[in-house]
Enzyme design. Structure first.
Site, PDB file in Angstrom:
ATOM      1  N   GLN A 188       8.426   4.553  11.518  1.00  0.00           N
ATOM      2  CA  GLN A 188       8.147   4.755  12.942  1.00  0.00           C
ATOM      3  C   GLN A 188       8.592   3.537  13.760  1.00  0.00           C
ATOM      4  O   GLN A 188       8.541   2.410  13.272  1.00  0.00           O
ATOM      5  CB  GLN A 188       6.651   4.992  13.193  1.00  0.00           C
ATOM      6  N   LYS A 191       4.048   8.071   1.809  1.00  0.00           N
ATOM      7  CA  LYS A 191       4.553   7.998   3.184  1.00  0.00           C
ATOM      8  C   LYS A 191       5.921   7.324   3.161  1.00  0.00           C
ATOM      9  O   LYS A 191       6.028   6.121   2.953  1.00  0.00           O
ATOM     10  CB  LYS A 191       3.604   7.218   4.089  1.00  0.00           C
ATOM     11  N   SER A 209       3.054   3.496   2.790  1.00  0.00           N
ATOM     12  CA  SER A 209       4.061   2.882   3.646  1.00  0.00           C
ATOM     13  C   SER A 209       4.570   1.558   3.068  1.00  0.00           C
ATOM     14  O   SER A 209       5.209   1.546   2.021  1.00  0.00           O
ATOM     15  CB  SER A 209       3.464   2.699   5.043  1.00  0.00           C
TER      16      SER A 209
END
Length: 566
Positions: A343, A339, A314
């Site tokens: 979100q 990733k 991330s």
């Protein structure tokens, strides 16, 4: 946190169930309430009631029928949670529901603080050892020290009672301003000591270590990107540059699962002296949004190296991708997690939360680095094991790239997306770290150190008053190592002389690092390990290979040439 008393069936029938699930499916008219106590604005807030059409509410209707007519008295909240989780499994691996029981823990990690007394403890032979005291925290101010043993908490005897971690946490955590009374046993004191601690807000530091590795190169290790990470990073950077003369930076993002996007882009902004694209996001309901550096870095950082591994995800990958695509520095290590999904976290009416994937992020060259998923949780979750079994963790040639599309960095080097960031320089996994005998000996060795320091802590600190003294002059003798191995045998670990001989030097470094941690703090632990860390040492070599005043792009171009020749 106490649960509400359950309603009777009659009360339940007369009261509509909360619209949690129906609204989650619809996008929700109440979706987008701000995160509780969240000062970081990296999550987008959505609260336009007219934006989302109403749904039929079939799931809510079914839940009401179950509640009214089912033969057993089932918990409505339990059924709601199960239904929500089932729906989210149909989306992607990172959309998730955070229950009321877990929301506090999750928010603590993201916000970078919690309420308590500020210690790290370890339970050894039914005794609670204080193995860490947060500087300037409530316990530090009350006089608690590393090595203290907690005998009583308030009126409860906890020594020799078969107590577990959760029991201790429940006893020690509490609201800021409340107090807890401890009785402790301290080495060299014949009687128990009374310590009363007033709980407070405890920082959860994300910068685990910052130190100089030689005269011109420093290292900052970050374990997650929380609401306080940027401030911690700037404090560490200021110290290294202004007080210690750092010119080149190694950013250690190994085992860093990510966190706030904004924290990552603000850190990147300090590594670029001109305006550059750092990352951009785009989704079905969100137009492309670009994050650019301002060109107003506060410090003059020459060369940069970023360390990553298979657990770097991330926000860690955003930093590695920006550094790589802009040819700002070297990325060293192993392929990152992969990733590439963004979100947003929405607070629900009952205090729980929905973490919903709303966009993809792309590196400056346009790479989408999300590893493939097909709705099968097992396949996605087994990726790291598959990497191990395929040999990828030991050989660059075994790296599988799921996206064959060619992308190019600013200087024209070829890079790929689809499944993480592939490093410029590959460093294989240290096999000793995954050997069961090594790990067992290391863990039991830590236990031995806690017991060893019961009577030796003061003497060692007197002999080695600073970490620098300890680092340069303290040696793990063969006699000490032999005594530690004998201790592991008393804990039913069968001696393996072949493996002991193979891993002896590695174990000695591990022992010394654990001693340094207990005597001088966590940063001393990492500094000790960095001295033999292959990734760190390779980064130092690459940074210094082209001369200390060379342009950072020189080492990129040299590495690119080496890669083409191999």
């Amino acid at each position: 946190m106490q649960e509400n008393e359950p309603l009777s069936n009659k009360e339940k029938i007369n009261i509509f169930l909360p619209l949690v699930l129906a609204l989650a499916l619809a996008g929700g008219t109440w979706l987008g309430f701000e995160m509780a106590n969240n000062k970081n604005k990296s999550y987008v807030v959505v609260s336009d009631q007219g934006k989302y059409p109403a749904k039929s509410g079939k799931v809510e209707e079914i839940l009401r029928f179950i509640d009214a007519r089912y033969l057993e008295d089932e918990s409505s909240s339990k059924l709601e949670d199960a239904a929500i989780e089932a729906v989210l499994k149909e989306l992607d691996p990172h959309s998730s529901y955070i229950s009321l029981d877990n929301i506090e823990r999750v928010n603590e990690s993201l916000n970078g603080n919690f309420e308590g007394i500020g210690i790290e403890f370890y339970i050894l032979e039914d005794t609670i050892y204080v193995v860490g005291v947060i500087e300037n925290g409530p316990s530090d101010k009350a006089g608690l020290l590393k090595g203290d043993k907690i005998i009583m908490i308030d009126d409860s005897l906890v020594a020799g009672k078969g107590i577990y971690n959760t029991n201790v946490i429940n006893h020690l955590k509490g609201k800021a301003g409340s107090s807890v009374a401890l009785k402790i046993k301290r080495a060299g004191m014949p009687n128990l000591k009374d310590v009363t601690i007033t709980r407070g807000e405890i920082p959860m530091y994300s910068v685990l270590a910052s130190c100089m590795l030689n005269d011109n190169t420093g290292l900052i290790k970050i374990n997650r990107f929380s609401g306080t990470t940027y401030d911690e990073f700037m404090k560490a950077l200021n110290d290294l540059v202004e007080n210690k003369g750092m010119k080149h930076l190694i950013l250690d993002l190994r085992h860093n699962p990510g966190g706030y996007l904004e924290a990552a882009t603000k850190i990147l902004d300090q590594l670029f002296t001109s305006r550059k694209l750092l990352v951009y996001t785009e989704g079905r309901s969100y137009r492309r949004k670009e994050y650019n550096s301002t060109g107003k870095a506060l410090f003059d950082i020459n060369k940069v190296a970023v360390l990553i591994d298979e657990s770097s995800a991330s926000a860690s990958e955003i930093i590695a991708g920006a550094i790589q695509d802009n040819d700002r520095g070297l990325v060293i290590g192993r392929r990152s997690f992969g990733k590439g999904l963004v979100q947003e976290q929405y607070k629900l009416t009952d205090g729980s939360a929905l973490r919903l994937t709303v966009a993809r992020y792309f590196t400056p060259s346009g790479r989408y680095i999300q590893k493939p998923y097909d709705g099968s949780e097992g396949l996605y979750g087994d990726d790291l094991r598959n990497r191990y079994e395929s040999g990828e963790l030991y050989s660059r040639d075994s790296i599988h790239i799921s996206d064959s599309t060619v992308y190019r960095t600013i200087n024209g080097r070829i890079v790929h997306g689809g499944g993480g960031i592939v490093p410029d320089i590959f460093i294989p996994l240290d096999t000793s770290r995954i050997n069961a005998y090594f790990q067992s000996t290391s863990l039991l060795g830590r236990d031995y150190i806690y017991k060893f320091l019961d009577n030796k802590r003061s003497l060692l600190l007197e002999q080695y008053p600073t970490f620098e003294d300890f680092e340069q002059n303290y040696t793990i003798t063969d006699q000490f190592f032999h005594q530690l191995v004998q201790y592991t045998e008393t804990k039913e670990l069968e001696r393996n002389n072949t493996l002991l001989n193979r891993y002896k030097d590695d174990l000695k470094i591990e022992i010394k690092a654990n001693l340094a941690d207990q005597l001088y703090g966590e940063k001393a632990y990492y500094k000790t390990l960095f001295s033999v860390d292959e990734m760190v040492q390779r980064a130092i070599a690459e940074i210094n290979r082209t001369g200390k005043d060379a342009n950072p792009s020189a080492m990129i171009e040299k590495e690119s040439s080496d890669s083409q020749n191999n």
